[in-house]
Design a protein around this motif. Structure first.
Motif, PDB file in Angstrom:
ATOM      1  N   CYS A 202     -47.717   2.068 -18.715  1.00 12.46           N
ATOM      2  CA  CYS A 202     -48.086   0.470 -19.225  1.00 12.46           C
ATOM      3  C   CYS A 202     -48.462  -0.402 -18.211  1.00 12.46           C
TER       4      CYS A 202
ATOM      5  N   THR B 164     -48.801  -4.346 -17.961  1.00  9.32           N
ATOM      6  CA  THR B 164     -48.496  -5.425 -18.557  1.00  9.32           C
ATOM      7  C   THR B 164     -49.169  -6.668 -17.986  1.00  9.32           C
ATOM      8  N   GLY B 165     -49.260  -7.985 -18.768  1.00  9.14           N
ATOM      9  CA  GLY B 165     -49.642  -9.151 -17.838  1.00  9.14           C
ATOM     10  C   GLY B 165     -48.581  -9.418 -17.349  1.00  9.14           C
ATOM     11  N   PRO B 166     -48.870 -10.956 -16.770  1.00  5.27           N
ATOM     12  CA  PRO B 166     -47.729 -11.573 -16.197  1.00  5.27           C
ATOM     13  C   PRO B 166     -46.422 -11.635 -16.916  1.00  5.27           C
ATOM     14  N   VAL B 167     -45.304 -10.880 -16.644  1.00 10.92           N
ATOM     15  CA  VAL B 167     -44.275 -11.079 -17.460  1.00 10.92           C
ATOM     16  C   VAL B 167     -43.677 -12.506 -17.785  1.00 10.92           C
ATOM     17  N   SER B 168     -44.015 -13.474 -16.994  1.00 14.19           N
ATOM     18  CA  SER B 168     -43.632 -14.944 -17.160  1.00 14.19           C
ATOM     19  C   SER B 168     -44.214 -15.461 -18.244  1.00 14.19           C
TER      20      SER B 168
ATOM     21  N   GLU C  56     -47.099  -4.518 -13.470  1.00 15.47           N
ATOM     22  CA  GLU C  56     -47.516  -5.848 -14.054  1.00 15.47           C
ATOM     23  C   GLU C  56     -48.801  -6.138 -13.184  1.00 15.47           C
TER      24      GLU C  56
ATOM     25  N   ALA D  44     -47.400 -11.678 -22.738  1.00 20.03           N
ATOM     26  CA  ALA D  44     -47.232 -10.664 -22.043  1.00 20.03           C
ATOM     27  C   ALA D  44     -45.954 -10.049 -22.320  1.00 20.03           C
TER      28      ALA D  44
ATOM     29  N   MET E 276     -45.156  -6.398 -24.144  1.00 15.90           N
ATOM     30  CA  MET E 276     -44.223  -5.747 -23.600  1.00 15.90           C
ATOM     31  C   MET E 276     -43.351  -5.235 -24.686  1.00 15.90           C
TER      32      MET E 276
ATOM     33  N   ASP F 115     -52.499  -8.966 -13.822  1.00 22.01           N
ATOM     34  CA  ASP F 115     -52.820 -10.511 -14.020  1.00 22.01           C
ATOM     35  C   ASP F 115     -53.860 -10.767 -15.319  1.00 22.01           C
TER      36      ASP F 115
ATOM     37  N   ILE G 289     -44.180   1.235 -15.687  1.00 16.35           N
ATOM     38  CA  ILE G 289     -44.579   0.086 -16.056  1.00 16.35           C
ATOM     39  C   ILE G 289     -45.009  -0.874 -14.804  1.00 16.35           C
TER      40      ILE G 289
ATOM     41  N   ALA H 211     -53.430  -1.851 -11.004  1.00 12.79           N
ATOM     42  CA  ALA H 211     -52.353  -1.432 -11.493  1.00 12.79           C
ATOM     43  C   ALA H 211     -52.578   0.216 -12.078  1.00 12.79           C
TER      44      ALA H 211
END
Length: 347
Positions: A181, A183-187, A216, A191, A195, A218, A214, A227
């Motif tokens: 996976c 993922t985009g920025p988990v913040s 991360e 995203a 996720m 942008d 997984i 990634a």
């Protein structure tokens, strides 16, 4: 540049009469109207939009702020907003914040100075004071794509969690269990929701996810490329779920550089259904709704709110319009044939 007084002098009438002709505010005889219209043509007179908007208390314009204008997703979103506004006679001021909260706030001030009738915001997602800044504006606001915590505003978005669940379930149903996976920025809320959809689909099938599966990034093509390179060089998955189409396109490049055939050696699926994904090789499987439709819905929702702007907005009247995502399998996903010798994702 000719003024309304210049037109009045050439036509031999008062400037208030010219105003009545331009704005159709009072009846004017056919003869007088013909003289005024001829003077307007001769002088190439253009009525002042500012003056007219002050009188009408409306500029028939809205502002659109996006975090990354170079991302095709936001280009298509903007086109959809423009389409929706054109249906209702509105124009759009487009502002690109470059994922910079300070620039985003600066644009918001400029748009207010332009006396826009309403605002559509696709937030950078990590500006702690944005909700307070927008909360002080008098104009109606529609938030699109990324929710802004603490802001009482209408929201138009895709069901991110379900879309990621659909994408992951698609890979699982094709026989893949070694799924990476990106993922985009988990913040960001987007995203995080995507996720969660990935994790839920894996958990429902009882598939374990090894450390490193997984990664991360942008939400950019470059981020997806890097990634995917990390995944393919270490975890060696048979399939990758990328948190958006741009990262999925980057993953296609990373796979090609390693001599991997997509989807025979590795299936890849993205999210968003941007138009560009249809023209990669192979065409990128994805989930979502046409992005232009999302932008159009945001524009029509805002214009609807502008029409009701005299009414106080409460939590019970805030609109939440969530578009259901659809699975769009194309050429980049296929059943797992076990043709590539790989390590399992399970620890």
């Amino acid at each position: 540049m000719a003024t309304i007084k210049d037109v009045a002098a050439v036509a031999g009438v008062s400037f208030t009469t010219v105003s009545h002709v331009v704005n159709n505010s009072r009846p004017v005889s056919a003869d007088v109207r013909a003289k005024v219209e001829q003077a307007i043509r001769d002088l190439n007179y253009v009525p002042s939009a500012v003056a007219r908007s002050l009188k009408a208390r409306s500029t028939a314009t809205i502002g659109l702020v996006v975090p990354n204008g170079t991302n095709p997703y936001y280009a298509e979103l903007a086109r959809g907003v423009e389409d929706g506004c054109a249906q209702k006679g509105y124009c759009v001021f487009f502002c690109n914040s470059d994922d910079d909260p300070a620039k985003q706030r600066s644009y918001l001030r400029v748009l207010q100075e332009k006396r826009i009738d309403g605002l559509i915001v696709a937030s950078t997602g990590d500006d702690a004071v944005l909700a307070a800044t927008l909360g002080e504006t008098r104009e109606p606001i529609v938030v699109v794509d990324r929710n802004i915590e603490g802001l009482n505003a209408d929201l138009v978005q895709i069901d991110h969690e379900r879309g990621a669940w659909l994408a992951t379930r698609h890979l699982l149903e094709l026989g893949h269990s070694r799924i990476g996976c990106i993922t985009g920025p988990v913040s960001t809320a987007v995203a995080a929701m995507r996720m969660h959809g990935f994790l839920r689909a894996m958990a429902e099938r009882g598939v374990e996810i090894a450390p490193g599966a997984i990664v991360e990034a942008d939400f950019s093509g470059t981020g997806g490329y890097r990634a995917a390179a990390q995944l393919l060089d270490t975890v060696r998955p048979s399939a990758i779920f990328a948190g958006n189409d741009m990262m999925g396109i980057g993953a296609l490049r990373a796979a090609a550089e390693r001599g991997l055939r997509v989807p025979t050696d590795c299936s890849i699926i993205g999210f968003d259904d941007i138009e560009l994904g249809q023209f990669t090789w192979p065409a990128l499987s994805t989930v979502g709704q046409p992005v232009r439709a999302l932008g159009e819905m945001a524009a029509l929702t805002l214009i609807e709110r502008i029409g009701a702007s005299g009414q106080e907005r409460t939590d019970s009247t805030v609109l939440r319009r969530v578009m259901a995502p659809q699975l769009l399998p194309r050429e980049s996903t296929a059943p797992w044939c076990g043709t590539r010798e790989q390590a399992t994702l399970a620890a």
